[in-house]
Design a protein around this motif. Structure first.
Motif, PDB file in Angstrom:
ATOM      1  N   PHE A 305       0.830  -1.203   0.000  1.00 19.18           N
ATOM      2  CA  PHE A 305       0.000   0.000   0.000  1.00 19.18           C
ATOM      3  C   PHE A 305       0.868   1.258   0.000  1.00 19.18           C
ATOM      4  O   PHE A 305       0.686   2.156  -0.840  1.00 19.18           O
ATOM      5  CB  PHE A 305      -0.923  -0.008   1.222  1.00 19.18           C
ATOM      6  N   LEU A 306       1.812   1.356   0.923  1.00 18.04           N
ATOM      7  CA  LEU A 306       2.674   2.534   0.969  1.00 18.04           C
ATOM      8  C   LEU A 306       3.552   2.610  -0.277  1.00 18.04           C
ATOM      9  O   LEU A 306       3.818   3.708  -0.789  1.00 18.04           O
ATOM     10  CB  LEU A 306       3.538   2.500   2.228  1.00 18.04           C
ATOM     11  N   GLY A 307       3.987   1.456  -0.801  1.00 14.23           N
ATOM     12  CA  GLY A 307       4.788   1.465  -2.017  1.00 14.23           C
ATOM     13  C   GLY A 307       4.007   1.999  -3.211  1.00 14.23           C
ATOM     14  O   GLY A 307       4.538   2.763  -4.020  1.00 14.23           O
ATOM     15  N   ILE A 308       2.745   1.600  -3.331  1.00 15.17           N
ATOM     16  CA  ILE A 308       1.910   2.095  -4.429  1.00 15.17           C
ATOM     17  C   ILE A 308       1.727   3.603  -4.333  1.00 15.17           C
ATOM     18  O   ILE A 308       1.792   4.324  -5.339  1.00 15.17           O
ATOM     19  CB  ILE A 308       0.555   1.371  -4.426  1.00 15.17           C
ATOM     20  N   PHE A 309       1.515   4.097  -3.120  1.00 17.65           N
ATOM     21  CA  PHE A 309       1.325   5.547  -2.959  1.00 17.65           C
ATOM     22  C   PHE A 309       2.602   6.313  -3.306  1.00 17.65           C
ATOM     23  O   PHE A 309       2.542   7.374  -3.948  1.00 17.65           O
ATOM     24  CB  PHE A 309       0.895   5.849  -1.528  1.00 17.65           C
ATOM     25  N   ILE A 310       3.748   5.812  -2.905  1.00 20.31           N
ATOM     26  CA  ILE A 310       5.015   6.497  -3.218  1.00 20.31           C
ATOM     27  C   ILE A 310       5.270   6.491  -4.723  1.00 20.31           C
ATOM     28  O   ILE A 310       5.677   7.506  -5.309  1.00 20.31           O
ATOM     29  CB  ILE A 310       6.171   5.836  -2.453  1.00 20.31           C
ATOM     30  N   ILE A 311       5.036   5.357  -5.374  1.00 15.85           N
ATOM     31  CA  ILE A 311       5.230   5.284  -6.831  1.00 15.85           C
ATOM     32  C   ILE A 311       4.276   6.233  -7.547  1.00 15.85           C
ATOM     33  O   ILE A 311       4.662   6.939  -8.500  1.00 15.85           O
ATOM     34  CB  ILE A 311       5.036   3.841  -7.318  1.00 15.85           C
ATOM     35  N   PHE A 312       3.025   6.285  -7.109  1.00 14.55           N
ATOM     36  CA  PHE A 312       2.069   7.209  -7.717  1.00 14.55           C
ATOM     37  C   PHE A 312       2.507   8.656  -7.534  1.00 14.55           C
ATOM     38  O   PHE A 312       2.411   9.471  -8.476  1.00 14.55           O
ATOM     39  CB  PHE A 312       0.686   6.995  -7.102  1.00 14.55           C
ATOM     40  N   ALA A 313       2.991   9.018  -6.334  1.00 12.81           N
ATOM     41  CA  ALA A 313       3.420  10.396  -6.087  1.00 12.81           C
ATOM     42  C   ALA A 313       4.605  10.766  -6.971  1.00 12.81           C
ATOM     43  O   ALA A 313       4.667  11.882  -7.518  1.00 12.81           O
ATOM     44  CB  ALA A 313       3.782  10.563  -4.611  1.00 12.81           C
ATOM     45  N   ILE A 314       5.556   9.850  -7.159  1.00 11.19           N
ATOM     46  CA  ILE A 314       6.717  10.137  -8.010  1.00 11.19           C
ATOM     47  C   ILE A 314       6.281  10.361  -9.460  1.00 11.19           C
ATOM     48  O   ILE A 314       6.710  11.326 -10.117  1.00 11.19           O
ATOM     49  CB  ILE A 314       7.735   8.994  -7.907  1.00 11.19           C
ATOM     50  N   ILE A 315       5.427   9.464  -9.964  1.00  7.99           N
ATOM     51  CA  ILE A 315       4.958   9.611 -11.345  1.00  7.99           C
ATOM     52  C   ILE A 315       4.138  10.890 -11.511  1.00  7.99           C
ATOM     53  O   ILE A 315       4.265  11.614 -12.515  1.00  7.99           O
ATOM     54  CB  ILE A 315       4.139   8.377 -11.759  1.00  7.99           C
ATOM     55  N   TYR A 316       3.327  11.200 -10.531  1.00  7.59           N
ATOM     56  CA  TYR A 316       2.461  12.381 -10.607  1.00  7.59           C
ATOM     57  C   TYR A 316       3.289  13.658 -10.665  1.00  7.59           C
ATOM     58  O   TYR A 316       3.076  14.511 -11.552  1.00  7.59           O
ATOM     59  CB  TYR A 316       1.532  12.394  -9.397  1.00  7.59           C
ATOM     60  N   TRP A 317       4.231  13.835  -9.743  1.00  4.45           N
ATOM     61  CA  TRP A 317       5.017  15.062  -9.707  1.00  4.45           C
ATOM     62  C   TRP A 317       5.970  15.143 -10.890  1.00  4.45           C
ATOM     63  O   TRP A 317       6.257  16.246 -11.376  1.00  4.45           O
ATOM     64  CB  TRP A 317       5.781  15.142  -8.391  1.00  4.45           C
ATOM     65  N   LYS A 318       6.461  14.007 -11.359  1.00  2.00           N
ATOM     66  CA  LYS A 318       7.329  14.046 -12.536  1.00  2.00           C
ATOM     67  C   LYS A 318       6.556  14.416 -13.782  1.00  2.00           C
ATOM     68  O   LYS A 318       7.087  15.078 -14.690  1.00  2.00           O
ATOM     69  CB  LYS A 318       7.992  12.679 -12.721  1.00  2.00           C
ATOM     70  N   THR A 319       5.294  14.043 -13.862  1.00  2.39           N
ATOM     71  CA  THR A 319       4.479  14.342 -15.033  1.00  2.39           C
ATOM     72  C   THR A 319       4.044  15.791 -15.072  1.00  2.39           C
ATOM     73  O   THR A 319       4.110  16.443 -16.129  1.00  2.39           O
ATOM     74  CB  THR A 319       3.243  13.421 -15.062  1.00  2.39           C
ATOM     75  N   TYR A 320       3.623  16.336 -13.936  1.00  2.00           N
ATOM     76  CA  TYR A 320       3.001  17.661 -13.935  1.00  2.00           C
ATOM     77  C   TYR A 320       3.934  18.794 -13.493  1.00  2.00           C
ATOM     78  O   TYR A 320       3.682  19.954 -13.830  1.00  2.00           O
ATOM     79  CB  TYR A 320       1.772  17.670 -13.027  1.00  2.00           C
ATOM     80  N   TYR A 321       4.963  18.484 -12.751  1.00  4.04           N
ATOM     81  CA  TYR A 321       5.778  19.567 -12.193  1.00  4.04           C
ATOM     82  C   TYR A 321       7.173  19.625 -12.797  1.00  4.04           C
ATOM     83  O   TYR A 321       7.635  20.679 -13.231  1.00  4.04           O
ATOM     84  CB  TYR A 321       5.874  19.426 -10.680  1.00  4.04           C
ATOM     85  N   PHE A 322       7.876  18.507 -12.825  1.00  2.00           N
ATOM     86  CA  PHE A 322       9.280  18.525 -13.278  1.00  2.00           C
ATOM     87  C   PHE A 322       9.345  18.420 -14.804  1.00  2.00           C
ATOM     88  O   PHE A 322       8.457  17.927 -15.454  1.00  2.00           O
ATOM     89  CB  PHE A 322      10.060  17.391 -12.614  1.00  2.00           C
TER      90      PHE A 322
END
Length: 322
Positions: A305-322
């Protein structure tokens, strides 16, 4: 004398035109924005200046070129949610039915500031998801604490999402912050569903264990009743065997030697009314299987569960911010 008067009139006309160029105007403009990447969006808000009645044969508009920029932005002027990163100017001629008209355009480049949304949306929602993840470490037997913790975080996420959307324009498409909040809510939903599965497994195992204990107690009470009420020596072998045959439905269970009733040893496949040893062993195995599977589900979810959330957060911020 005539030449002097003509020169004077021409000079006055030039002064009049110069005064028109220095006129001050206050405008309230509307900017059409695309909020699909909100709050990581960058907007270009443009302004167009065009003569209403004079065609290109009478007036031509051009930006001043030189050392100074044609459009200057006051450094002290700031917007609450945007930072003005620059501007782009252009000029041209546009054709209409009455003729050609000269125009000027300027595009202001705006970049949204993330401070408010970091403190009001992303950090609180991430904290709520982590709190929901901590509920996985609570013993499944303590169902009130575990369920209330997950439901409280879910309601907090829903309330936060509604408050943020109330201050935004109503758009028909999905924005970036909608994706973040929706995934956070789905993760908490998954935690509730996971606990429902674990609770069913524990409940099923507990019911099997209770049934096994009840059968054992009934079997023990039956043996105590037989011990307390031994068969009378005056009864015949048939009379002594008949009641036991009624209870067990198996006349071969008891052996009679010299008028004394003895219990015959049970074979591996022998079954009594209250369950044989093999039945008790199978019941114990089923109980351990249910509870053991529930523990494994909890253990796997604690990591994934925590791994899925961390992976989602990395993909999300890399897509929209960086």
């Amino acid at each position: 004398m005539a030449n002097q008067s003509t020169f004077t009139s021409i000079f006055s006309w030039q002064v009049f035109i110069q005064s028109l160029r220095q006129i001050r105007m206050s405008l309230t403009l509307t900017c059409y924005m695309n909020l699909s990447k909100f709050p990581f969006d960058q907007q270009d808000c443009g302004m167009k200046i065009m003569s209403y009645a004079h065609r290109t044969d009478k007036i031509m508009l051009h930006w001043l070129t030189g050392e100074n920029e044609p459009v200057e932005i006051e450094p002290k002027v700031s917007l609450p949610q945007y930072a003005v990163t620059g501007s782009t100017v252009a000029d041209g001629v546009e054709q209409y039915i009455p003729g050609n008209f000269s125009y000027l355009t300027v595009d202001f480049h705006l970049e949204r500031l993330l401070g408010f949304y970091l403190l009001g949306a992303f950090i609180p929602s991430s904290g709520l998801v982590v709190v929901a993840w901590l509920s996985l470490w609570i013993d499944p037997v303590a169902s009130p604490a575990r369920v209330m913790l997950a439901i409280s975080t879910l309601l907090a996420l829903i309330t936060q999402s509604n408050l943020l959307k109330s201050g935004l324009p109503k758009v028909a498409y999905i924005t970036a912050i909608d994706i973040w909040l929706t995934v956070c809510q789905l993760l908490v939903y998954v935690i509730l569903l996971e606990y429902g599965l674990v609770y069913v497994l524990y409940t099923t195992g507990g019911m099997t264990s209770n049934k096994r204990c009840t059968d054992r107690n009934l079997d023990k009470n039956m043996q105590m009743d037989i011990t307390r009420c031994p068969a009378s020596s005056k009864m015949t072998s048939f009379e002594r065997a008949e009641p036991q045959t009624t209870l067990t439905n198996n006349p071969k269970r008891f052996m009679y030697t010299d008028g004394i009733m003895e219990r015959a040893p049970e074979s591996g496949m022998f079954q009594t009314q209250y369950g044989s040893r093999r039945e008790k062993k199978i019941s114990l195995t089923e109980t351990s299987a249910y509870i053991g599977f529930g523990k494994r589900v909890d253990k796997v979810c604690k990591v994934t569960f925590l791994g899925i959330f961390i992976i989602f957060a990395i993909i999300y911020w890399k897509t929209y911010y960086f």
